[in-house]
Write an enzyme that holds these catalytic residues in place. Structure first.
Site, PDB file in Angstrom:
ATOM      1  CD  GLU A 121     -54.600 -26.893  41.569  1.00 34.28           C
ATOM      2  OE1 GLU A 121     -54.864 -26.656  40.351  1.00 34.28           O
ATOM      3  OE2 GLU A 121     -55.339 -27.484  42.298  1.00 34.28           O
ATOM      4  CD  GLU A 127     -56.467 -30.649  36.808  1.00 35.66           C
ATOM      5  OE1 GLU A 127     -55.723 -31.034  37.428  1.00 35.66           O
ATOM      6  OE2 GLU A 127     -57.529 -30.323  37.249  1.00 35.66           O
ATOM      7  CG  HIS A 157     -54.166 -31.359  40.840  1.00 29.98           C
ATOM      8  ND1 HIS A 157     -55.328 -31.806  40.607  1.00 29.98           N
ATOM      9  CD2 HIS A 157     -53.637 -32.087  41.632  1.00 29.98           C
ATOM     10  CE1 HIS A 157     -55.604 -32.986  41.310  1.00 29.98           C
ATOM     11  NE2 HIS A 157     -54.693 -33.080  42.092  1.00 29.98           N
ATOM     12  CG  HIS A 187     -58.736 -33.255  38.374  1.00 29.38           C
ATOM     13  ND1 HIS A 187     -58.336 -32.394  39.311  1.00 29.38           N
ATOM     14  CD2 HIS A 187     -59.685 -34.044  39.105  1.00 29.38           C
ATOM     15  CE1 HIS A 187     -59.300 -32.522  40.491  1.00 29.38           C
ATOM     16  NE2 HIS A 187     -60.051 -33.592  40.234  1.00 29.38           N
TER      17      HIS A 187
HETATM   18 ZN   LIG Z   1     -56.999 -30.860  39.317  1.00 28.20          ZN
END
Ligand SMILES: [Zn+2]
Ligand SMILES: *[C@@H]1O[C@H](CO)[C@@H](O)[C@H](O)[C@H]1NC(C)=O
Ligand SMILES: *[C@@H]1O[C@H](CO)[C@@H](O)[C@H](O)[C@H]1NC(C)=O
Ligand SMILES: *[C@@H]1O[C@H](CO)[C@@H](O)[C@H](O)[C@H]1NC(C)=O
Length: 441
Positions: A372, A176, A297, A173
């Site tokens: 995350e 990020e 992430h 992504h």
């Molecule tokens: Zn992500």
């Protein structure tokens, strides 16, 4: 004449970097299911807002960004439904402007800093330099190719053949940015740290590390639109497929969209995108060797396990949860950062087509996690650069503990090098016993 005007106009339109002046970032604490339902309806039916986190049934907070024009409507909806909100940022552009993007100087590894972000070209220069400086153990690997033809570059770290492998996939992504930075820090430490535990981790495994698996998106996020998430495939008048909804595992079943205008557009079919398809082929080519797979992430401070389709547990789920929880305990020691561990469906929401689900179900890799990173919605994707180092340090702490715990649970010990080093240890202790015995005489 008109032609030149057209070119100039197009150039201006295309090259004007999007600004987020007076954009607001909200942080909502949902109190009941009705609140969640309202937020989900906004997400589904109102394309005006950018949800930085998903309004899942168990969500402790939800971040939504609004343009100044649409703020009033959103706040009215909050107020008329008794939804409590606070404002994390009153002007998103101001926070973007404070985000430092540094300059890496070629052939000077010390000019790579951990308190600034870097663009793709500088990351690539640094990767080339560090690999040539530590060429005994490190080499450049290419895990695939992007839609616009950029290679997905990574580093392999190996101190000998026959070792079990750890695979790190990061930056799928684009916005990020902390994920690329922290993954680079892990590469740096595995090659340069003086800490014996880090050195042992580097020595005992083959590491395959890809800091930027969505290079087109990352370039776009630097040059044109900071909040870009997807790749850059054109679809009609829209752009981009969410590469973490495009893997061939329960594709399009949950948490993804068929609308190319949305941020979680799953693409025209499973593995339709070169990034996810080529990378998956690369991973498959190593599948018998990989014991631990990590997908990086941000944000929310979570450690997620497959699967995203249900809370149903797979065979070694309890082991994986225990190892993950202990690793997150180690993560919290240095700065007190508290991660929550759980499976995707439980900890975030039903979402399928992600890399970790495919890796687990198609390749049956024993330990598979998705991090995350920081934070919990104060800065979100715009994590200040002075948090790169602490985030990276605590993540590396957790990774070392993860390996340690995995071994205690009987994983990651099948390597030739593992048995070789334990053989070395036992030979060494035998020798000590003999010497000590001899001296006693
Ligand atoms: Zn992500
Ligand atoms: C942002 O808001 C301030 C204060 O209301 C205003 O003066 C300024 O013109 C706005 N900037 C933009 C680009 O809209
Ligand atoms: C969820 O997906 C996994 C992997 O494809 C599959 O093994 C499992 O049966 C699915 N569970 C449910 C409840 O559909
Ligand atoms: C790894 O260690 C566990 C527990 O000590 C053991 O049961 C397992 O057989 C080992 N695996 C290999 C491949 O050596």
């Amino acid at each position: 004449m008109y032609r030149y005007l057209f070119i100039i106009l197009t150039y201006t339109l295309v090259s004007a970097k999007f600004r987020f002046d007076n954009y607001t970032l909200y942080k909502i604490i949902p109190e009941n299911e009705k609140h969640i339902q309202i937020l989900q309806d906004i997400l589904e039916y109102d394309q005006r807002y950018d949800f930085w986190t998903y309004p899942a049934p168990g969500a402790k907070f939800v971040n939504i960004m609004s343009s100044p024009e649409n703020k009033a409507d959103l706040e009215n909806t909050f107020n008329s439904n008794d939804i409590k909100f606070s404002i994390s940022m009153t002007n998103v552009q101001e926070v973007i402007d404070k985000e430092t993007v540094g300059r890496y100087t070629r052939s000077n590894l010390r000019s790579m800093r951990w308190d600034t972000y870097y663009n793709l070209r500088q990351i690539n220069d640094w990767l080339d330099d560090i690999v040539s400086r530590y060429s005994n153990a490190a080499s450049i690997i290419v895990g695939g190719e992007s839609f616009e033809g950029r290679p997905i570059r990574g580093v392999k770290i190996s101190h000998g053949s026959g070792r079990r492998a750890i695979f790190i996939e990061s930056g799928i992504h684009a916005r990020e940015w902390i994920t690329m930075a922290t993954t680079n820090y892990i590469i740096d430490q595995l090659l340069r740290s003086n800490d014996p535990e880090v050195q042992a981790a580097a020595r005992d495994y083959d590491w395959y590390i890809f800091p930027v698996t969505n290079p087109d998106g990352y370039v776009w996020s630097h040059e044109e639109f900071r909040m870009w998430r997807k790749n850059r495939r054109p679809i009609g008048s829209q752009f981009g497929v969410d590469l973490n909804r495009n893997w061939n595992s329960n594709w399009l079943l949950h948490g993804s969209s068929t609308n190319p205008a949305t941020d979680n557009y799953a693409g025209p079919g499973p593995f339709s995108e070169p990034e996810s398809r080529t990378l998956s082929e690369y991973i498959r080519s190593l599948s018998g060797q990989i014991d631990l797979y990590l997908s990086m992430h941000s944000f929310s401070e979570l450690l997620l396990l497959p699967f995203g389709n249900s809370t149903q547990q797979y065979a070694n789920y309890q082991d994986a949860i225990s190892i993950g929880r202990r690793a997150m305990g180690a993560l919290s020691v240095r700065y007190g950062t508290q991660y929550t561990t759980g499976n995707i469906a439980e900890a975030i929401y039903l979402a399928t087509g992600g890399s970790i689900d495919w890796v687990k179900s198609a390749l049956n890799i024993p330990l598979v996690y998705c991090y995350e990173f920081r934070d919990k919605g104060q800065y979100g994707f715009l994590l200040p650069a002075n948090q790169i180092r602490p985030n990276s340090e605590e993540v590396l702490d957790s990774l070392l503990e993860m390996i340690h715990q995995a071994k205690r649970f009987g994983y990651m010990n099948g390597s030739a090098s593992g048995s070789a080093s334990s053989l070395r240890v036992s030979l060494w202790s035998m020798l000590c016993v003999i010497v000590v015995g001899f001296m006693r005489k």
